[in-house]
Write an enzyme that holds these catalytic residues in place. Sequence first.
Site, mmCIF file in Angstrom:
data_model
loop_
_atom_site.group_PDB
_atom_site.id
_atom_site.type_symbol
_atom_site.label_atom_id
_atom_site.label_comp_id
_atom_site.label_asym_id
_atom_site.label_seq_id
_atom_site.Cartn_x
_atom_site.Cartn_y
_atom_site.Cartn_z
ATOM 1 N N LYS A 145 -7.884 3.552 -6.667
ATOM 2 C CA LYS A 145 -8.971 4.358 -7.220
ATOM 3 C C LYS A 145 -8.865 4.441 -8.734
ATOM 4 O O LYS A 145 -7.796 4.706 -9.291
ATOM 5 C CB LYS A 145 -8.934 5.761 -6.608
ATOM 6 C CG LYS A 145 -10.114 6.631 -7.021
ATOM 7 C CD LYS A 145 -10.059 7.986 -6.326
ATOM 8 C CE LYS A 145 -11.256 8.846 -6.734
ATOM 9 N NZ LYS A 145 -11.221 10.173 -6.077
ATOM 10 N N HIS A 180 -23.805 -4.315 -15.120
ATOM 11 C CA HIS A 180 -24.267 -4.843 -13.828
ATOM 12 C C HIS A 180 -24.636 -3.700 -12.897
ATOM 13 O O HIS A 180 -25.705 -3.690 -12.283
ATOM 14 C CB HIS A 180 -23.164 -5.703 -13.200
ATOM 15 C CG HIS A 180 -23.326 -5.938 -11.725
ATOM 16 N ND1 HIS A 180 -23.002 -4.986 -10.780
ATOM 17 C CD2 HIS A 180 -23.792 -7.010 -11.037
ATOM 18 C CE1 HIS A 180 -23.272 -5.457 -9.572
ATOM 19 N NE2 HIS A 180 -23.745 -6.690 -9.708
ATOM 20 N N ASN A 181 -23.753 -2.705 -12.788
ATOM 21 C CA ASN A 181 -24.019 -1.580 -11.890
ATOM 22 C C ASN A 181 -25.217 -0.764 -12.353
ATOM 23 O O ASN A 181 -26.000 -0.268 -11.539
ATOM 24 C CB ASN A 181 -22.784 -0.685 -11.799
ATOM 25 C CG ASN A 181 -21.699 -1.280 -10.924
ATOM 26 O OD1 ASN A 181 -21.643 -2.492 -10.740
ATOM 27 N ND2 ASN A 181 -20.826 -0.448 -10.410
ATOM 28 N N GLU A 194 -28.215 -2.549 -11.409
ATOM 29 C CA GLU A 194 -28.338 -2.351 -9.963
ATOM 30 C C GLU A 194 -29.043 -1.018 -9.665
ATOM 31 O O GLU A 194 -29.928 -0.962 -8.800
ATOM 32 C CB GLU A 194 -26.945 -2.386 -9.342
ATOM 33 C CG GLU A 194 -26.886 -2.150 -7.853
ATOM 34 C CD GLU A 194 -25.446 -2.039 -7.381
ATOM 35 O OE1 GLU A 194 -25.121 -1.064 -6.671
ATOM 36 O OE2 GLU A 194 -24.643 -2.925 -7.741
ATOM 37 N N TYR A 195 -28.662 0.036 -10.380
ATOM 38 C CA TYR A 195 -29.341 1.337 -10.226
ATOM 39 C C TYR A 195 -30.839 1.169 -10.470
ATOM 40 O O TYR A 195 -31.670 1.678 -9.707
ATOM 41 C CB TYR A 195 -28.790 2.341 -11.248
ATOM 42 C CG TYR A 195 -27.621 3.182 -10.816
ATOM 43 C CD1 TYR A 195 -26.423 2.592 -10.404
ATOM 44 C CD2 TYR A 195 -27.687 4.562 -10.856
ATOM 45 C CE1 TYR A 195 -25.339 3.377 -10.045
ATOM 46 C CE2 TYR A 195 -26.603 5.356 -10.496
ATOM 47 C CZ TYR A 195 -25.434 4.756 -10.093
ATOM 48 O OH TYR A 195 -24.366 5.532 -9.745
ATOM 49 N N LYS A 218 -19.286 -5.294 -16.106
ATOM 50 C CA LYS A 218 -19.438 -4.823 -14.715
ATOM 51 C C LYS A 218 -20.227 -3.518 -14.679
ATOM 52 O O LYS A 218 -21.068 -3.299 -13.796
ATOM 53 C CB LYS A 218 -18.057 -4.630 -14.081
ATOM 54 C CG LYS A 218 -18.066 -3.948 -12.697
ATOM 55 C CD LYS A 218 -18.900 -4.726 -11.683
ATOM 56 C CE LYS A 218 -18.590 -4.323 -10.245
ATOM 57 N NZ LYS A 218 -18.823 -2.933 -9.909
ATOM 58 N N SER A 241 -17.720 -7.453 -8.050
ATOM 59 C CA SER A 241 -18.947 -6.964 -7.422
ATOM 60 C C SER A 241 -19.268 -7.765 -6.173
ATOM 61 O O SER A 241 -19.023 -8.965 -6.107
ATOM 62 C CB SER A 241 -20.128 -7.057 -8.398
ATOM 63 O OG SER A 241 -21.310 -6.600 -7.764
ATOM 64 N N GLY A 242 -19.856 -7.074 -5.213
ATOM 65 C CA GLY A 242 -20.288 -7.742 -3.991
ATOM 66 C C GLY A 242 -19.964 -6.960 -2.746
ATOM 67 O O GLY A 242 -20.277 -7.379 -1.635
ATOM 68 N N LYS A 291 -21.825 6.963 -7.679
ATOM 69 C CA LYS A 291 -20.396 6.936 -8.012
ATOM 70 C C LYS A 291 -20.134 7.063 -9.502
ATOM 71 O O LYS A 291 -18.990 7.157 -9.921
ATOM 72 C CB LYS A 291 -19.763 5.651 -7.472
ATOM 73 C CG LYS A 291 -19.641 5.637 -5.952
ATOM 74 C CD LYS A 291 -18.827 4.464 -5.469
ATOM 75 C CE LYS A 291 -18.597 4.527 -3.975
ATOM 76 N NZ LYS A 291 -17.794 3.377 -3.480
ATOM 77 N N ASN A 324 0.861 -1.182 0.000
ATOM 78 C CA ASN A 324 0.000 0.000 0.000
ATOM 79 C C ASN A 324 0.894 1.227 0.000
ATOM 80 O O ASN A 324 1.955 1.238 0.646
ATOM 81 C CB ASN A 324 -0.909 0.011 1.231
ATOM 82 C CG ASN A 324 -2.040 1.017 1.102
ATOM 83 O OD1 ASN A 324 -3.027 0.760 0.423
ATOM 84 N ND2 ASN A 324 -1.900 2.170 1.752
#
Length: 480
Positions: free
Chosen positions: A77, A190-191, A194-195, A187, A130-131, A265, A34
């Site tokens: 990020k 998928h998001n 989800e929205y 992905k 995801s998860g 996001k 990190n």
Amino acid sequence: MAELCDFGLIGLAVMGENLALNVESRGYRVAVFNRTTAKVDELMAGRAQGKQFLGCHSLEELVASLKTPRKVMMMVKAGPAVDDLIESLIPLVSPGDILIDGGNTFYADTERRTKSVEEKGLLYCGTGVSGGEEGALLGPSMMPGGSAAAWPHVKDIFQAISAKVGPKNDIPCCEWVGPRGAGHYVKMVHNGIEYGDMQLICEAYFLLTEALGLSNQELYEVFENWYRGDLNSYLIEITRDIFSVKDEESGGYLVDKILDRAGAKGTGKWMSQLALDLGVPSTLVTEAVYARCLSAMKESRVRASKVLKGPSGKYQGDRQKFIDAIRSALYASKICSYAQGFVQMQAAASEHDWPLNFGNCALLWRGGCIIRAVFLDRIKEAFDTDPKLENLLLAPYFQQAVDQAQDAWRHVVATAALLGIPTPAFSAALAYYDGYRRERLPANLLQAQRDYFGAHTFERIDKPGTFHAEWIKLRKQPQA
């Protein structure tokens, strides 16, 4: 000499740390780094203590500690930080090594990075994960794409750490998606779905409270009932649970103390923007994004509420029948939302030459992720039966389900309008269904208008070709 590690991970925020712990729990030795090295020391002294971890204080140390071909997962990020990290890693790694981006990256960045990294003799793997933090630790849904040659090297690890489904709980929610940015695109869809799912559930909640006045205990019971049926899903489950949680400060229910201003996001916005670029009507995610935008205008809405008028009554009919109708409307709208998502993926696959397997995409989402649901088994079956299925609404199961639900669905949308309760996603889903099932739409008039003011031309229904009319000369002159 210390034993070499099987896997390297950079970025020890919650998702990265939990993924590292997940990988180690499957029998792999993990090197971690990190930028703020105190995070490394904290992990090694805490959750990683006594486990197969190597804490590294530099990228050089991490790279040197890995077996070849090296597998380095970046959990930083999305955006410039990823490019900077890649540039720092390239001088340290060797041809054939694999860089993995597990962040919420825009697919076009992954397209660009895959090409750039491959040109340097390395492999790149843009992987949607995801998860949330729980999924990262216990088993996420994973959508890897990028350099096809990377897949045999990461497959065992990825499938070991991913969620499992199936009668024997042995089918991993992880499979190769496609080249370059395909994994991150899937992905993103998928998001976006989800929205849409979340907005639809919120509209059902609003109808149940505003039109019927249900208490939180009654809401819990309704969602518990829905969870036991066709709507069985993670989002329905957690929504049910939310209605049972009390606020420690006031003693009331916590959900009632939360300000009605939603955050985002950006992945839903990406999907909506890309749908416009492709010319596909992903109206559910677009309305869900706009609903969040409208919620953010809290102060303005408070001022408007004192001036703007409209109906505010309660539903006067049979209470249980209306609850059942809302359930039907939610299910039918959900089908439309997923239908739109898969149509967009089909269009993107054609645009970018990605050989996507749409049944496998549904399989990836059956466990570990936020939109996991029994419903996805039906989507997998539909594409297994017809891999070239044009739209989920045309699959026999979904065709029948929507047909059975549509009277109730129409009743709910009409009632919401009469009571002044906003249901943008329910309404958009119904409009999409009605538009899609119509052989003829009023676009003939629209084309006439475009040709009238801009000579944009039109096609005819009775012969091939492109035509332009002299509308001003041909129009009927007013009587003198």
